[in-house]
Scaffold this active site. Structure first.
Site, PDB file in Angstrom:
ATOM      1  N   GLU A 255       3.292  19.077   6.786  1.00 42.54           N
ATOM      2  CA  GLU A 255       3.304  19.993   5.642  1.00 42.54           C
ATOM      3  C   GLU A 255       1.921  20.056   5.005  1.00 42.54           C
ATOM      4  OE1 GLU A 255       5.699  22.118   4.357  1.00 42.54           O
ATOM      5  OE2 GLU A 255       3.841  22.638   3.333  1.00 42.54           O
TER       6      GLU A 255
ATOM      7  N   LEU B  26       1.435  21.992   1.915  1.00 37.62           N
ATOM      8  CA  LEU B  26       1.503  22.543   0.550  1.00 37.62           C
ATOM      9  C   LEU B  26       0.741  21.674  -0.432  1.00 37.62           C
ATOM     10  CD1 LEU B  26       3.589  20.737  -1.389  1.00 37.62           C
ATOM     11  CD2 LEU B  26       5.307  21.875  -0.028  1.00 37.62           C
TER      12      LEU B  26
ATOM     13  N   GLY C 187     -16.413  16.861  -9.658  1.00 38.56           N
ATOM     14  CA  GLY C 187     -15.640  16.332 -10.783  1.00 38.56           C
ATOM     15  C   GLY C 187     -15.496  14.839 -10.716  1.00 38.56           C
TER      16      GLY C 187
ATOM     17  N   GLY D 163      -7.563  12.748  -6.419  1.00 40.24           N
ATOM     18  CA  GLY D 163      -6.444  11.831  -6.652  1.00 40.24           C
ATOM     19  C   GLY D 163      -5.210  12.426  -6.008  1.00 40.24           C
TER      20      GLY D 163
ATOM     21  N   CYS E 273      -1.597  12.313  -1.892  1.00 44.33           N
ATOM     22  CA  CYS E 273      -1.939  12.491  -0.470  1.00 44.33           C
ATOM     23  C   CYS E 273      -3.345  12.057  -0.080  1.00 44.33           C
ATOM     24  CB  CYS E 273      -1.724  13.944  -0.083  1.00 44.33           C
ATOM     25  SG  CYS E 273       0.020  14.397  -0.116  1.00 44.33           S
TER      26      CYS E 273
ATOM     27  N   LYS F  98      -4.219   8.161  -0.042  1.00 44.11           N
ATOM     28  CA  LYS F  98      -3.481   7.359   0.957  1.00 44.11           C
ATOM     29  C   LYS F  98      -3.753   7.846   2.378  1.00 44.11           C
ATOM     30  CE  LYS F  98       1.069   9.651   1.294  1.00 44.11           C
ATOM     31  NZ  LYS F  98       1.059  10.157   2.658  1.00 44.11           N
TER      32      LYS F  98
ATOM     33  N   ARG G 207       0.622  10.161  -9.409  1.00 43.99           N
ATOM     34  CA  ARG G 207       0.223   9.271  -8.307  1.00 43.99           C
ATOM     35  C   ARG G 207      -1.294   9.358  -8.089  1.00 43.99           C
ATOM     36  NH1 ARG G 207       4.831  10.818  -3.902  1.00 43.99           N
ATOM     37  NH2 ARG G 207       4.618  12.839  -4.887  1.00 43.99           N
TER      38      ARG G 207
HETATM   39  N1  LIG Z   1       3.465  15.745  -2.248  1.00 43.56           N
HETATM   40  C1  LIG Z   1       2.789  16.595  -1.519  1.00 43.56           C
HETATM   41  O1  LIG Z   1       2.117  17.499  -2.034  1.00 43.56           O
HETATM   42  C2  LIG Z   1       2.811  16.509  -0.012  1.00 43.56           C
HETATM   43  C3  LIG Z   1       2.280  17.567   0.738  1.00 43.56           C
HETATM   44  C4  LIG Z   1       2.284  17.475   2.132  1.00 43.56           C
HETATM   45  C5  LIG Z   1       2.848  16.374   2.764  1.00 43.56           C
HETATM   46  N2  LIG Z   1       3.359  15.354   2.007  1.00 43.56           N
HETATM   47  C6  LIG Z   1       4.014  14.245   2.716  1.00 43.56           C
HETATM   48  O2  LIG Z   1       5.428  14.493   2.661  1.00 43.56           O
HETATM   49  C7  LIG Z   1       6.159  13.266   2.530  1.00 43.56           C
HETATM   50  C8  LIG Z   1       7.018  13.297   1.272  1.00 43.56           C
HETATM   51  O3  LIG Z   1       6.144  13.357   0.159  1.00 43.56           O
HETATM   52  P1  LIG Z   1       6.702  13.646  -1.317  1.00 43.56           P
HETATM   53  O4  LIG Z   1       5.527  13.756  -2.200  1.00 43.56           O
HETATM   54  O5  LIG Z   1       7.684  14.769  -1.262  1.00 43.56           O
HETATM   55  O6  LIG Z   1       7.483  12.271  -1.593  1.00 43.56           O
HETATM   56  P2  LIG Z   1       8.467  11.932  -2.803  1.00 43.56           P
HETATM   57  O7  LIG Z   1       8.310  10.490  -3.045  1.00 43.56           O
HETATM   58  O8  LIG Z   1       8.289  12.904  -3.908  1.00 43.56           O
HETATM   59  O9  LIG Z   1       9.922  12.213  -2.185  1.00 43.56           O
HETATM   60  C9  LIG Z   1      10.524  11.448  -1.187  1.00 43.56           C
HETATM   61  C10 LIG Z   1      12.037  11.491  -1.406  1.00 43.56           C
HETATM   62  O10 LIG Z   1      12.694  10.894  -0.291  1.00 43.56           O
HETATM   63  C11 LIG Z   1      13.844  10.208  -0.777  1.00 43.56           C
HETATM   64  N3  LIG Z   1      14.302   9.267   0.260  1.00 43.56           N
HETATM   65  C12 LIG Z   1      13.729   8.099   0.648  1.00 43.56           C
HETATM   66  N4  LIG Z   1      14.450   7.551   1.645  1.00 43.56           N
HETATM   67  C13 LIG Z   1      15.495   8.385   1.908  1.00 43.56           C
HETATM   68  C14 LIG Z   1      16.573   8.385   2.825  1.00 43.56           C
HETATM   69  N5  LIG Z   1      16.750   7.402   3.712  1.00 43.56           N
HETATM   70  N6  LIG Z   1      17.449   9.415   2.793  1.00 43.56           N
HETATM   71  C15 LIG Z   1      17.307  10.419   1.912  1.00 43.56           C
HETATM   72  N7  LIG Z   1      16.284  10.490   1.012  1.00 43.56           N
HETATM   73  C16 LIG Z   1      15.387   9.488   1.012  1.00 43.56           C
HETATM   74  C17 LIG Z   1      13.356   9.575  -2.068  1.00 43.56           C
HETATM   75  O11 LIG Z   1      14.425   9.198  -2.899  1.00 43.56           O
HETATM   76  C18 LIG Z   1      12.499  10.723  -2.641  1.00 43.56           C
HETATM   77  O12 LIG Z   1      13.257  11.579  -3.477  1.00 43.56           O
HETATM   78  C19 LIG Z   1       5.085  12.163   2.560  1.00 43.56           C
HETATM   79  O13 LIG Z   1       4.938  11.735   3.898  1.00 43.56           O
HETATM   80  C20 LIG Z   1       3.828  12.872   2.087  1.00 43.56           C
HETATM   81  O14 LIG Z   1       2.663  12.256   2.573  1.00 43.56           O
HETATM   82  C21 LIG Z   1       3.369  15.401   0.649  1.00 43.56           C
HETATM   83  O1  LIG Z   2     -12.685  21.243  -5.206  1.00 39.94           O
HETATM   84  C1  LIG Z   2     -11.863  20.360  -5.460  1.00 39.94           C
HETATM   85  C2  LIG Z   2     -10.503  20.432  -5.061  1.00 39.94           C
HETATM   86  C3  LIG Z   2      -9.645  19.390  -5.373  1.00 39.94           C
HETATM   87  N1  LIG Z   2     -10.101  18.313  -6.071  1.00 39.94           N
HETATM   88  C4  LIG Z   2      -9.186  17.201  -6.364  1.00 39.94           C
HETATM   89  O2  LIG Z   2      -8.524  16.823  -5.156  1.00 39.94           O
HETATM   90  C5  LIG Z   2      -7.211  16.342  -5.414  1.00 39.94           C
HETATM   91  C6  LIG Z   2      -6.191  17.045  -4.558  1.00 39.94           C
HETATM   92  O3  LIG Z   2      -6.066  18.382  -4.957  1.00 39.94           O
HETATM   93  P1  LIG Z   2      -5.229  19.456  -4.118  1.00 39.94           P
HETATM   94  O4  LIG Z   2      -5.642  19.393  -2.708  1.00 39.94           O
HETATM   95  O5  LIG Z   2      -5.351  20.754  -4.796  1.00 39.94           O
HETATM   96  O6  LIG Z   2      -3.732  18.938  -4.344  1.00 39.94           O
HETATM   97  P2  LIG Z   2      -2.663  18.153  -3.457  1.00 39.94           P
HETATM   98  O7  LIG Z   2      -1.330  18.583  -3.950  1.00 39.94           O
HETATM   99  O8  LIG Z   2      -2.984  16.704  -3.445  1.00 39.94           O
HETATM  100  O9  LIG Z   2      -2.803  18.748  -1.957  1.00 39.94           O
HETATM  101  C7  LIG Z   2      -3.493  18.090  -0.895  1.00 39.94           C
HETATM  102  O10 LIG Z   2      -2.672  17.105  -0.297  1.00 39.94           O
HETATM  103  C8  LIG Z   2      -1.418  17.629   0.220  1.00 39.94           C
HETATM  104  C9  LIG Z   2      -0.622  16.437   0.725  1.00 39.94           C
HETATM  105  O11 LIG Z   2      -0.968  16.063   2.006  1.00 39.94           O
HETATM  106  C10 LIG Z   2      -1.721  18.647   1.307  1.00 39.94           C
HETATM  107  O12 LIG Z   2      -0.505  19.152   1.820  1.00 39.94           O
HETATM  108  C11 LIG Z   2      -2.594  19.770   0.750  1.00 39.94           C
HETATM  109  O13 LIG Z   2      -2.930  20.681   1.789  1.00 39.94           O
HETATM  110  C12 LIG Z   2      -3.853  19.150   0.157  1.00 39.94           C
HETATM  111  O14 LIG Z   2      -4.649  20.186  -0.449  1.00 39.94           O
HETATM  112  C13 LIG Z   2      -6.993  16.552  -6.925  1.00 39.94           C
HETATM  113  O15 LIG Z   2      -7.218  15.325  -7.581  1.00 39.94           O
HETATM  114  C14 LIG Z   2      -8.049  17.564  -7.316  1.00 39.94           C
HETATM  115  O16 LIG Z   2      -8.467  17.434  -8.647  1.00 39.94           O
HETATM  116  C15 LIG Z   2     -11.424  18.237  -6.471  1.00 39.94           C
HETATM  117  O17 LIG Z   2     -11.857  17.254  -7.092  1.00 39.94           O
HETATM  118  N2  LIG Z   2     -12.274  19.266  -6.161  1.00 39.94           N
END
Ligand SMILES: NC(=O)c1ccc[n+]([C@@H]2O[C@H](COP(=O)([O-])OP(=O)(O)OC[C@H]3O[C@@H](n4cnc5c(N)ncnc54)[C@H](O)[C@@H]3O)[C@@H](O)[C@H]2O)c1
Ligand SMILES: O=c1ccn([C@@H]2O[C@H](COP(=O)(O)OP(=O)(O)O[C@H]3O[C@H](CO)[C@@H](O)[C@H](O)[C@H]3O)[C@@H](O)[C@H]2O)c(=O)[nH]1
Length: 434
Positions: free
Chosen positions: A149, A151, A251, A255, A258, A261, A325
């Protein structure tokens, strides 16, 4: 299609809602009963613009369901999308314990027709490992698809509905084709790869973007030293299509749930495979320095912060999310209190989540005005619209000293220049002192 999404966090919930929006019948499962109870009432447990409206609309249309029962969600389901968390483990590696548990949970419901889609961000080889685990339980070949993903929080719905690309990694052509069909209504370019390449694309993308941010932050620090302006520099660089304008905002470092970690997990994978990857080590080191830069600057300006009232504007790791986070506000609050400053923070939506992490070593205000009242300095930590849009002239009048450290370079220069008296310290640009 009938789809189950396991894990209704930021990714699982956004995915489930968007898949139902394009006509699929989706059941989202979570082990967290409180989350599911809220969702059953049409309430989103997270702050994500546009999410709640789509959530309620699709629930009313009968296409979107929520449950804690695996049986209710998985019996007869063609596609199981796994979106559980993969947080950072102690050694920097991704902690796969939620994924392993999820694989155990779903094994009993898998038939030879089921497609298991791993959407969670997982190290290279994890899809193979999970497949073997499930096959050991089921006793027949299991169809696996890696579908990472991309997003961003704060624009999750838009990013899903109008994604730049969809990555489908599988060794099973039929399963890959079915997942491509699942996404077909989005009309987004699809790239078909092996599972290992799909897994690597996710980490390589995040590490590249994080490195781009550390690069521009290092350029910003150099700009400050030589009297250049990083905003102009980034604009001039970004117009070159080979570089691009995105992710060149200097900036206080990256943070969120994603980048921190995932960069560390990729470095860990490199180490396991005998690859040094010093570039990533530097990306992390620059970010660590940058996260504390506002405090470093404030200490330098005042010669110490004992008893100074410091207003922190913004707590969430970025605007339009309540997620704390790895938010830079956490180390900033820690450093400020270490220097014995009195900290008052304000955030439009993340205060409750922040309180759980930062605790009561700082105070929390209900408004910008309350936070900045009689402050010795303001630190801008998150560029919320409310913060960018504030009336700076009026604000500085309410402060004890009109000193602003802008960690996001987000206050318009004309607003600063309109103040009768101000000290404005941005990142990577000359200060404005009136
Ligand atoms: N947050 C983001 O913007 C983002 C974007 C892209 C990819 N990811 C990746 O997607 C994954 C999920 O991230 P997130 O931010 O949505 O996590 P999150 O912690 O917000 O959500 C995870 C959910 O999974 C649930 N869960 C855990 N074990 C379970 C089980 N056995 N059955 C059913 N539910 C269960 C938890 O209760 C929680 O609600 C991670 O691997 C992350 O790296 C996150
Ligand atoms: O020019 C920039 C752009 C972003 N940030 C910082 O970078 C971090 C991440 O920002 P952003 O990428 O917009 O948000 P996330 O939701 O963490 O999304 C990233 O992490 C996700 C989880 O993997 C991915 O899916 C996305 O594609 C990836 O952009 C934040 O602390 C921002 O403040 C900067 O300092 N400068």
């Amino acid at each position: 299609m009938k789809i189950a999404v396991l894990g209704t966090g930021y990714v699982g919930l956004s995915t489930g809602v968007c898949l139902s929006q394009i006509g699929h019948h989706v059941t989202c499962i979570d082990i967290n009963e409180q989350k599911i109870n809220q969702l059953l009432q049409g309430i989103s447990p997270i702050y994500e613009p546009g999410l709640e409206d789509l959530l309620t609309a699709n629930m009313e249309a009968g296409r979107l369901h929520f449950t804690t029962s695996l049986n209710e969600a998985l019996a007869g389901t063609e596609i199981i999308v796994v979106a559980v968390g993969t947080p950072q483990g102690d050694d920097g590696a991704a902690d796969l314990s939620y994924l392993v548990q999820a694989a155990k949970d779903i094994s009993a419901y898998i038939t030879s027709d089921t497609i298991v889609v791993i959407k969670s961000t997982v190290p290279v080889g994890t899809n193979d490992f999970v497949r073997k685990m499930i096959e050991d339980q089921c006793g027949f070949p299991v169809k696996m698809v890696s579908n990472p993903e991309f997003l961003r929080q704060g624009s999750a719905i838009e990013d899903t509905m109008k994604a730049d690309r969809i990555i489908i990694g599988s060794e099973n052509a039929e399963a890959a084709g079915k997942i491509r069909d699942m996404y077909q209504p989005l009309n987004v370019p699809v790239i078909l790869t092996s599972t290992r390449s799909a897994e690597m694309i996710k980490y390589a993308s995040n590490a590249f973007l994080a490195t781009k941010i550390s690069y521009i932050n290092e350029i910003a620090n150099l700009c400050e030293a030589v009297g250049a302006d990083v905003t102009d520099v980034a604009k001039g660089m970004g117009k070159d299509k080979r570089i691009g304008e995105a992710f060149l905002n200097a900036g206080i470092g990256y943070g969120g749930s994603c980048f921190p970690k995932d960069v560390k997990a990729l470095l860990h994978t490199a180490g396991l495979n005998g690859v040094e990857f010093p570039l990533l080590k530097e990306t992390i080191a620059i970010n660590e320095y940058q996260r504390k830069l506002l405090v470093t600057k404030a200490v330098k300006r005042f010669g110490g912060l004992k008893g100074k009232k410091i207003a922190m504007l913004g707590l969430a790791f970025k605007p339009e999310t309540d997620d704390m986070r790895e938010a830079p506000s956490i180390p900033i609050a820690e450093e400020l209190t270490k220097f014995e400053a009195e900290v008052v923070a304000y955030d439009p939506v993340a205060t409750e989540n922040a309180r759980k992490i930062i605790g009561d070593k700082i105070k929390y205000a209900g408004s910008i005005d309350q936070a900045i009242f009689e402050a010795d300095a303001v630190l801008i930590v998150t560029e919320w619209n409310e913060i960018k849009g504030m009336d700076v002239s009026k604000m500085v009048e309410k402060m004890k000293e009109p000193i602003i450290f802008d960690g996001r370079n987000c206050l318009p220069e004309e607003k600063i220049r309109a103040c009768s008296s101000v000290e404005y310290y941005p990142i990577g640009k000359p200060p404005i002192i009136i």
